[in-house]
Design a protein around this motif. Structure first.
Motif: not given
Length: 397
Positions: A96-102
């Motif tokens: 989820s964090v990776e989704t929000l940061c890309n």
């Protein structure tokens, strides 16, 4: 003594290190910059890139840390989640964090889950992007998929401006990928931004703020925030529902989340960016004045596994921040405030030293400092903020 690993030691991140030390934690800091001020505050410092996940993981294991936080840092947030998951430490889901940061992954998430998302095009080289200039529905936004602080972001009104915008966006992308997407016209004066604080998957503090810009320098870079939000109640409810729905879909459980949204002329809410970290420009400190709570402390404690069983916090008053900046290059001398502005300033934070070289404020990291202000009414607040450039002067040698 419990240990916490902090990713990033810039002037705006020092507060998290200081807060962790006050809470009795042993502080371990990683930063790739040799001159970061945080190294002089932390108990132990490693000169390492916060985006090197395996290296940070090895440090976290060697130090046997009990928690990890990427305070006010988009690039380091996926690293923090990756390391925390690998070590079984408190974290929001790495995926989820990776989704929000890309931006590419975030736009796909919005579309797949029924949220509003502008039509978008993705490119990994300049030539492919320039082949489609006549197909874009102008105006468009051109952005790196993985930058923060408005670095490399442009609004382009017609195809004449595409070449420069594409080159700038690629120059700021670590992965060398950019997005070109339709610009969403908002129906309100200020972009909706700020931070919300999550505990047990539920927002307990809605730090939704008006985002102010300075078109004389860069109309895309935030120059300050103000509270309360200039929306009607129906609009506020729609914005809050959208944010909570995103949190639910991504199974985010705790911490500060930075948000940017707009509402179009049809009343539809469009999420622009959701960052899994505290907002820059000392947004948590401004929220502290509004809610009478220490959100930096809460963010550090959350990263160490502490939960907050409290009712929703209620904000009050009329508060604002302003990012002190200049429009020219030179050596910094001081800042002079008018008597009108002085009456409202309750805190001043200067990040540059006398005779330090400063540059025009074309992205967020070039701010000179931040002031917090208090007002007696919304009308007084907006009147001062709309003319604030005439109320102080940056003096250069």
């Amino acid at each position: 003594m419990k240990k916490i690993l902090l990713l990033g030691g810039s002037s705006q991140q020092v507060v998290a290190i200081e807060t962790a030390k006050k809470l009795g934690y042993y502080t371990v800091l990683c930063d790739y910059l040799k001159d970061n001020p945080g190294q002089f505050v932390a108990d132990k410092f490693y000169l390492e890139s916060t985006t090197d996940r395996e290296k940070i993981l090895s440090i976290a294991k060697a130090e046997a840390v009990d928690g990890i936080i990427a305070y006010a840092s988009d690039p380091a947030a996926p690293t923090a989640a990756y390391v925390a998951e690998a070590m079984g430490l408190p974290t929001n889901p790495y995926k989820s964090v990776e989704t929000l940061c890309n931006k590419e992954k975030f736009r796909a998430f919005l579309k797949d889950n029924g949220f509003n998302s502008p039509s978008s095009y993705w490119y990994d080289n300049k030539d492919n992007a320039l082949k489609h200039t006549k197909e874009f529905d102008y105006p468009v936004m051109v952005k790196p998929v993985d930058s923060s602080g408005s670095k490399g972001v442009s609004i382009v009104k017609d195809e004449n401006g595409i070449l420069k915008a594409v080159e700038v966006a690629f120059s700021f992308s670590r992965s060398k990928r950019i997005i070109i997407e339709k610009y969403v016209e908002k129906c309100h004066d200020y972009l909706i931004g700020g931070d919300v604080f999550i505990s047990n998957g539920r927002v307990i503090a809605w730090g939704l703020l008006n985002c102010h810009r300075d078109s004389n320098v860069n109309p895309l870079v935030p120059v300050g925030k103000s509270y309360p939000l200039c929306l009607n109640e129906e609009q506020k409810i729609s914005v809050k529902k959208t944010i909570q729905d995103i949190i639910d879909k991504l199974s985010l459980k705790f911490g500060l989340i930075n948000v940017e949204l707009v509402i179009d002329k049809n009343g539809s809410v469009w999420p622009i960016d959701i960052g899994p970290r505290a907002g820059g420009n000392m947004i948590p400190d401004l929220m502290g004045l509004i809610f009478n709570a220490d959100f930096v402390k809460m963010a550090v404690q959350a990263a160490m596994g502490i939960t907050f069983e409290v009712d929703e916090l209620i904000g009050s008053g009329y508060f604002a921040s302003h990012n002190l900046h200049c429009a020219s290059k030179g050596l910094f001398k001081n800042i002079e405030y008018s008597d009108v502005l002085k009456r409202h300033i309750i805190e001043e934070h200067i990040f540059v030293r006398p005779k330090e070289e400063v540059s025009p404020f074309d992205f967020s990291s070039r701010l000179l400092g931040i002031v917090f202000m208090k007002f007696s009414s919304k009308e007084e607040m907006l009147s001062i903020l709309n003319g604030i450039n005439d109320l102080y002067g940056v003096k250069l040698y």
